[in-house]
Write a protein that holds these residues in place. Structure first.
Motif, PDB file in Angstrom:
ATOM      1  N   CYS A  99       0.859  -1.187   0.000  1.00  0.00           N
ATOM      2  CA  CYS A  99       0.000   0.000   0.000  1.00  0.00           C
ATOM      3  C   CYS A  99       0.889   1.230   0.000  1.00  0.00           C
ATOM      4  N   HIS A 142       1.345   3.254   3.218  1.00  0.00           N
ATOM      5  CA  HIS A 142       1.709   2.613   4.499  1.00  0.00           C
ATOM      6  C   HIS A 142       2.757   3.377   5.300  1.00  0.00           C
ATOM      7  N   CYS A 202       0.582   5.746   7.301  1.00  0.00           N
ATOM      8  CA  CYS A 202      -0.714   5.296   7.814  1.00  0.00           C
ATOM      9  C   CYS A 202      -0.600   4.847   9.268  1.00  0.00           C
ATOM     10  N   CYS A 241       0.418  -4.663   4.956  1.00  0.00           N
ATOM     11  CA  CYS A 241       0.326  -3.416   4.191  1.00  0.00           C
ATOM     12  C   CYS A 241       1.591  -3.086   3.399  1.00  0.00           C
ATOM     13  N   CYS A 248      -7.973  -0.193   0.485  1.00  0.00           N
ATOM     14  CA  CYS A 248      -7.273  -0.439   1.747  1.00  0.00           C
ATOM     15  C   CYS A 248      -7.507  -1.894   2.150  1.00  0.00           C
ATOM     16  N   HIS A 249      -6.421  -2.595   2.505  1.00  0.00           N
ATOM     17  CA  HIS A 249      -6.538  -4.008   2.895  1.00  0.00           C
ATOM     18  C   HIS A 249      -7.390  -4.204   4.145  1.00  0.00           C
TER      19      HIS A 249
HETATM   20 FE1  SF4 Z   1      -2.775   1.055   3.409  1.00  0.00          FE
HETATM   21 FE2  SF4 Z   1      -5.032   0.386   4.605  1.00  0.00          FE
HETATM   22 FE3  SF4 Z   1      -2.764  -0.726   5.363  1.00  0.00          FE
HETATM   23 FE4  SF4 Z   1      -3.208   1.844   5.912  1.00  0.00          FE
HETATM   24  S1  SF4 Z   1      -4.329   0.090   6.714  1.00  0.00           S
HETATM   25  S2  SF4 Z   1      -1.336   0.991   5.090  1.00  0.00           S
HETATM   26  S3  SF4 Z   1      -4.344   2.440   4.071  1.00  0.00           S
HETATM   27  S4  SF4 Z   1      -3.744  -0.947   3.376  1.00  0.00           S
END
Ligand code: SF4
Length: 345
Positions: free
Chosen positions: A293, A296, A299, A307, A327-328
């Protein structure tokens, strides 16, 4: 019905050059696989920090830039669909009348050596629509429509305020009666006191001219006031897309949550310092987005091993009716928003 614009997997790469001979050492993926549609008559907002690719995306859609790959399918007045992504300069001309751009900076986007008549009338001349007295009549009419007196049409831009110049910009975009207007930060350079006037003008003109807007802005308050749906962009991709009220009340992507937490809401119980979610200030290098992601590294919910796994970037998928997020962990997270109830616009 069919959308007026259907963008599929659009990408825009710029080479990064180094050294005396301009050797290409990498590519910035300014737009990195973006898909969305816009319905006739709606306003789609495109938000994100500077550097997220929203301006590049807008310019690709208007074909000021030629995208590296992907499709930009535009449906014309006659219902015929055309992919603008691959058209050459000549073939693009008729579409440049239908799709117009209003740029951010009302100071640098107007030629200081041209009168308002020349500036606003130029698209009429360039597209062979009107000349001479008829052109002048049309310019006078359009200036009146955007709230400027036609008696000023032989003056130069320097004689006007920022708000007035933005009205000139809008008149220049609308004089050829386009269908789709890409407004790139149209009020960001203006004093707060004139922003609402220009937004109201854009709104009135949308009704009057049956316009569809792609509204690009970093300002979530402005976007909330004018857009029907909103797409949130992060590092060249769409992180989340939904109806405005839904996205603001029920964000499903941590990046959206962080952006919303910083929007000033007129509620005395919520003080900025209490609810703002800090995200690390620096945007990662778009030439080298983080693996997995791409959010990440900033985040607060990121899970190592989920992620940050190279090659497993979360796809933009349905999380609710007309609501997409990439988003996972979106199903597991309970994200907050200062906008608790859908607000009427
Ligand atoms: Fe990305 Fe969601 Fe993981 Fe945050 S929680 S890093 S937005 S996949």
């Amino acid at each position: 019905g069919d959308p007026i614009l259907d963008v599929q997997d659009l990408a825009m790469r710029f080479p990064v050059k180094k050294g005396l001979f301009g050797r290409t050492v990498g590519h910035v993926h300014a737009v990195d696989g973006v898909s969305f549609t816009i319905q006739q008559g709606e306003t789609l907002g495109l938000v994100g920090e500077s550097g997220c690719g929203k301006t590049t995306l807008g310019r690709s859609v208007a074909r000021i830039l030629e995208p590296t790959s992907g499709q930009i399918v535009y449906r014309g007045r006659d219902g015929a669909a055309t992919d603008l992504a691959t058209l050459g300069r000549r073939q693009l001309r008729p579409f440049q009348r239908d799709i117009r751009v209003v740029f951010q900076d009302p100071f640098s986007s107007l030629n200081p050596r041209m009168t308002l008549l020349q500036i606003v009338g130029d698209p009429l001349r360039a597209h062979g629509i009107a000349a001479g007295g008829e052109l002048e009549d049309r310019v006078a009419e359009m200036l009146t429509r955007v709230g400027l007196s036609p008696k000023y049409m032989r003056r130069y831009p320097h004689a006007f305020s920022g708000g007035e110049r933005q009205r000139v910009n809008i008149a220049r975009a609308l004089i050829v009666h386009p269908r789709l207007v890409i407004a790139d930060e149209p009020v960001s350079a203006l004093d707060v006191s004139v922003r609402a006037q220009i937004l109201n003008l854009l709104w009135d003109l949308q009704d009057e001219f049956d316009l569809t807007y792609l509204f690009i802005s970093h300002d979530l308050s402005v976007v909330e006031s004018i857009c029907d749906r909103v797409a949130v962009m992060y590092l060249g991709r769409i992180a989340e897309l939904a109806q405005t009220a839904e996205l603001y009340a029920r964000p499903r992507h941590p990046y959206t949550e962080a952006l919303l937490s910083a929007v000033p809401v007129p509620d005395p119980r919520l003080r900025d310092g209490d609810r703002r979610i800090r995200i690390a200030d620096d945007l990662p290098d778009p030439a080298d987005p983080p693996p997995g992601c791409r959010f990440h590294s900033r985040c607060r919910y990121a899970e190592p091993g989920t992620c940050d796994v190279p090659g497993s970037e979360p796809a933009l998928g349905a999380v609710g009716p007309e609501h997409l997020a990439a988003c996972h962990l979106t199903d597991r997270l309970t994200l907050q928003s200062p906008f608790d109830a859908p607000r009427s616009r």
